[in-house]
Design an enzyme around this catalytic site. Structure first.
Site, PDB file in Angstrom:
ATOM      1  CE  LYS A 579      -1.642  -0.648  -2.612  1.00 42.03           C
ATOM      2  NZ  LYS A 579      -1.741   0.738  -2.193  1.00 42.03           N
ATOM      3  CD  GLU A 606       6.537  -6.211  -8.765  1.00 42.79           C
ATOM      4  OE1 GLU A 606       5.973  -6.350  -7.667  1.00 42.79           O
ATOM      5  OE2 GLU A 606       7.069  -7.149  -9.388  1.00 42.79           O
ATOM      6  CG  ASP A 678      -2.901  -0.487   1.515  1.00 42.36           C
ATOM      7  OD1 ASP A 678      -3.273  -0.327   0.339  1.00 42.36           O
ATOM      8  OD2 ASP A 678      -1.704  -0.517   1.875  1.00 42.36           O
ATOM      9  CE  LYS A 682       0.124  -2.395  -0.194  1.00 42.17           C
ATOM     10  NZ  LYS A 682       0.829  -1.645   0.829  1.00 42.17           N
TER      11      LYS A 682
END
Ligand code: ADP
Ligand code: ASP
Ligand code: MG
Length: 813
Positions: A579, A606, A678, A682
């Site tokens: 990420k 994705e 985290d 996102k």
């Protein structure tokens, strides 16, 4: 009359010469055969090196000479019955003595003229033809050795002599039809000038010798026997899927060989074409294979192009200047200047503004070309009307060839589209007015890839190849390899996709295989492989320059994320499970996205949100189809879900977190999950994909961990949580008192994002969320009240790997 030619590999050793013997012995009735042979494979190169060594005063030429003599003696001994060996062996010794005398002269004088060089290299064909003749004689054939030098007459352009066809035709006919022999054995490549001095016809010239004999004798057929089963759609050393061309016109064969298909020496075609002699290319080692028939006329077949070839060591000369516009005679002067110095022009282009003219030549001719052209335009250069000749090197020419191109539009579109999609830059383009070939000048570093790309585009439309490089072979990486191994055949059969894993690396080792790693035992192979180094891995991906390359990052490492830009500018797609890049500063995120679009590559991630769930893909589809995302509400941490679903005050909070880590649901440092970082990453990625310029600092984090939990190591963290058990229990009880569950929710609305723990009541969409599931609610113009919901397992190696796998396949569309 039939003429056959056997190349260097066909006469490389006794075993192959026996094979040649069988082909010759296979003749029928009283038909005469003229057999031309090359030197034993590799001998011409060795003879050239002998000359060079001797002329530079290096005595080691003697050892090379000795090894040449030994190889010929051994070959003759193995071929001939002991009783008839002696004359052949003494012939070999005699030739080698003569060769030694010449070389000694060169050594003493330290001088090697082109004439002497021709003399030296002629021994290759002399020796081979004598040995093969002796062998054919031992098979009881009625054979006569024919000295090509006595019948093929040329000018004195040593090394590349031009044939005098009138006298050659007469001499050849007189000798062949004046003899009763059925088989003639002649050395290829060599001839002589009017003074009887030995000349040669250019490297690879034995094919030409055979064509000269065939046309002089009006042969019924010419057969070129070599080590491949015909002229192929591309050089088989480069393109593993190249296939023999059954039928090809003289013109096509000429173009393909002119542009580098080494299987036939280019001048060979002219004499057989003028005399309409059907010419076969056949495989000595697979004589029953069909081979290629080269003949007149329109050859049928479904392929719009016949083949692809390429030439290396090309330089591009550009003559530019305002003084060139509209003045006739500029190009004439350029070409005259080049011709005067015997510089061969391979390709020409001129821009319609007439400002510049560009020609491709052999790199070896650069200095001759530069001085002659600058001299020819001395005055214009001095007065600034023309720039001094500019030269670019390290280039190659790639050409597609086919008679049918004329009647089929779109070939050049297909050609340049395929090259462009693979990041191959084109320096110059030419199309012959016959519309039989389109050629492009490209960097030599791209040529192998280019030939493969074009072969795929024109001949392998049936399937597409994807070359995948994977960094990171932990939980997810290993699962991914397992899934790919299981699915490879399905992809080939159903999607016409050949997915190959061409490189893998973990932090210790890296392994490459251009034809694809055998996934059955990749772990064992990796153990034996080289030590890994991230920069070397990236460099290797780039220099391999394979078409449709994809780099897959299954690490959580910042260094790995830092190489994406280097790959994207080479048109290598990036699929990131990592990420870090998508959640890095906005500037870097957009830079990577625009590099991807500029260089025709994909940048897909994705699995950054919701693991294998189609979250980003769904969001992208909404935006692309014109919807606007107004609000997102989501539970995006599989870890936090697991923790709050399992924590009810009985087992300590710390132990529940430990269980999540042991089961593989957390980041290596669980604080990234527990502290909300985290989830922030996102929701930021989703906001960005929805069109918002968001940074981590812009997100409000209403965390629930006591500040002291962030100090020290991961082990300290667990101890610290134990100390705060009452805090966690209080959070739980407060929610329970309201009949609610605790959920760590990420929200995005009005360009703002926040994350934090919420009390969720049973009627809420987020309430019924079990295990490690994630949920995302998209409220958009089209989904104003009832949101579009994506829900399911949001963590776990299997689902994450399958999300990465889906991204890899998405690269191809
Ligand atoms: P010989 O020694 O028989 O003259 P060459 O080495 O000169 O053989 O030519 C045959 C080789 O040409 C093949 O082994 C192949 O590697 C190479 N080659 C290059 N392009 C082509 C092509 N389009 N079709 C067939 N062979 C090709
Ligand atoms: N022996 C020569 C060469 O290697 C000619 C030939 O093989 O065709 O170039
Ligand atoms: Mg050849």
């Amino acid at each position: 009359m039939k003429v056959l030619k056997f190349g260097g590999s066909s006469v490389a050793n006794a075993t192959s010469i026996k094979q040649v013997g069988k082909i010759i012995a296979n003749h029928t009735g009283s038909e005469k055969q003229l057999v031309v042979v090359s030197a034993l494979g590799g001998i011409t190169d060795q003879l050239i090196s002998i000359g060079q060594l001797a002329s530079s005063g290096d005595e080691s030429y003697k050892q090379v000479l000795q090894s040449i003599e030994l190889r010929h003696l051994d070959t003759a001994r193995e071929l001939l019955p002991v009783t008839s060996q002696s004359s052949c062996l003494s012939m070999i010794k005699q030739y080698c003595n003569e060769l030694e005398d010449i070389c000694e002269g060169v050594f003493r004088l330290q001088e090697l003229s082109l004439r002497t060089k021709d003399r030296i290299i002629s021994f290759g064909e002399l020796l081979s033809s004598k040995i093969v003749a002796a062998y054919i004689q031992s098979l009881n054939e009625n054979v006569q050795w024919l000295d090509s030098r006595a019948v093929i007459k040329t000018n004195s352009n040593f090394g590349y002599a031009a044939v005098d066809f009138t006298s050659t035709d007469q001499l050849v006919n007189a000798v062949v039809y004046g003899s009763t022999a059925l088989v003639f054995l002649a050395p290829g490549f060599i001839a002589s000038n009017n003074s009887g001095q030995t000349t040669t016809l250019g490297r690879g010239g034995s094919d030409y010798t055979a064509a000269i004999f065939a046309s002089a004798l009006k042969a019924k057929v010419l057969e070129i026997w070599t080590d491949v089963s015909g002229m192929m759609t591309a050089d088989p050393r480069w393109v593993s899927n190249a296939r023999p061309i059954p039928h090809i016109s003289y013109q096509e064969a000429m173009e393909l060989s002119h542009f580098g298909a080494k299987v036939i020496y280019p001048p060979t075609i002219q004499p057989v074409m003028s005399n309409k002699i059907p010419t076969w290319v056949k495989n000595t080692f697979a004589p029953h294979d069909n081979g290629t028939l080269i003949e007149t006329g329109y050859a049928n077949g479904k392929d719009k192009i016949r083949g692809i070839s390429s030439i290396n060591h090309v330089a591009l000369l550009s003559l530019e200047g305002s003084g060139m516009v509209g003045i006739p005679g500029f190009s004439k002067r350029l070409f005259e200047a080049l011709a005067n110095e015997q510089v061969n022009v391979i390709l020409i282009t001129q821009s319609s503004s007439e400002h510049s003219i560009c020609v491709a030549i052999n790199e070896a001719d650069i200095s001759k070309a530069k001085s002659t052209v600058d001299k020819a335009f001395e005055i214009e250069i001095a007065t600034g009307k023309v720039e001094p000749l500019s030269i670019e090197t390290d280039l190659s020419i790639i050409a597609v060839v086919g008679d049918k191109m004329k009647s089929h539009p779109g070939i050049s579109g297909n050609m340049f589209g395929a090259l462009g999609r693979n990041g191959i830059n084109i320096r110059a383009i030419a199309q012959g007015s016959s519309e039989r070939n389109i050629s492009a000048v490209i960097a030599t570093t791209d040529v192998k890839k280019g030939v493969n790309v074009l072969h795929e585009a024109f001949f392998e439309a049936v399937y597409k190849q994807l070359n995948v490089f994977i960094a990171g072979l932990g939980n997810v990486g290993s699962k991914l390899l397992g899934q790919i191994a299981q699915q490879q055949q399905y992809l080939l059969d159903h999607l016409k996709l050949q997915l190959r894993i061409t490189g893998i690396a973990n932090s210790r080792k890296m392994l490459f295989a251009d034809e694809g790693i055998n996934l059955a035992n990749w772990k064992e192979q990796l153990e034996q492989a080289d030590k890994s180094d991230l920069n070397d891995f990236a460099k290797s991906i780039i220099t391999r320059n394979l078409r449709n390359s994809v780099f897959v990052d299954v690490t959580a490492n910042a260094d790995v994320a830092s190489i994406y830009d280097k790959l994207l500018v080479k048109s290598i797609s990036v699929v990131a499970c990592n990420k870090i890049a998508a959640s890095s500063p906005y500037e870097n995120y957009t830079k990577l996205k625009s590099l991807a679009s500029e260089y025709n590559a994909s940048f897909l991630f994705e699995t950054n949100v919701g693991a294998g769930l189609p979250v980003i893909g769904t969001l992208n589809d909404l935006i692309k189809s014109g919807d606007t995302v107004n609000r997102i509400e989501a539970v995006l941490s599989g870890t936090l879900n697991f923790v709050f679903n399992n924590y009810n005050g009985e087992k300590s909070f710390s132990k529940v977190v430990k269980q999540a880590q042991d089961e593989g649901y957390t980041e290596p440092d669980p604080r990234l999950d527990l502290g909300g970082t985290d989830v922030m990453r996102k929701i930021m990625i989703l906001a960005r994909e929805a069109g918002n310029k968001m940074e981590m600092e812009d997100i409000e984090n209403n965390g629930f961990l006591p500040a002291s939990c962030f100090n020290g190591s991961v082990a300290d963290f667990y101890d610290e949580m134990e100390k705060h058990e009452t805090h966690f229990k209080a959070l739980y009880n407060a929610a329970k008192a309201e009949n609610c569950k605790l959920k760590f929710v990420a929200s995005y609305e009005n360009d703002k994002a926040s994350v934090g723990l919420q009390h969720i009541s049973p009627e809420h969409d987020l309430y019924h969320l079990y295990g490690k599931d994630n949920i995302v609610l998209f409220y958009t113009n089209r989904y104003p009240e009832q949101p579009l919901v994506v829900k399911g397992a949001g963590a776990g190696a299997d689902v994450t790997a399958s999300g990465v796998f889906a991204d890899i396949i998405r690269v191809t569309v």
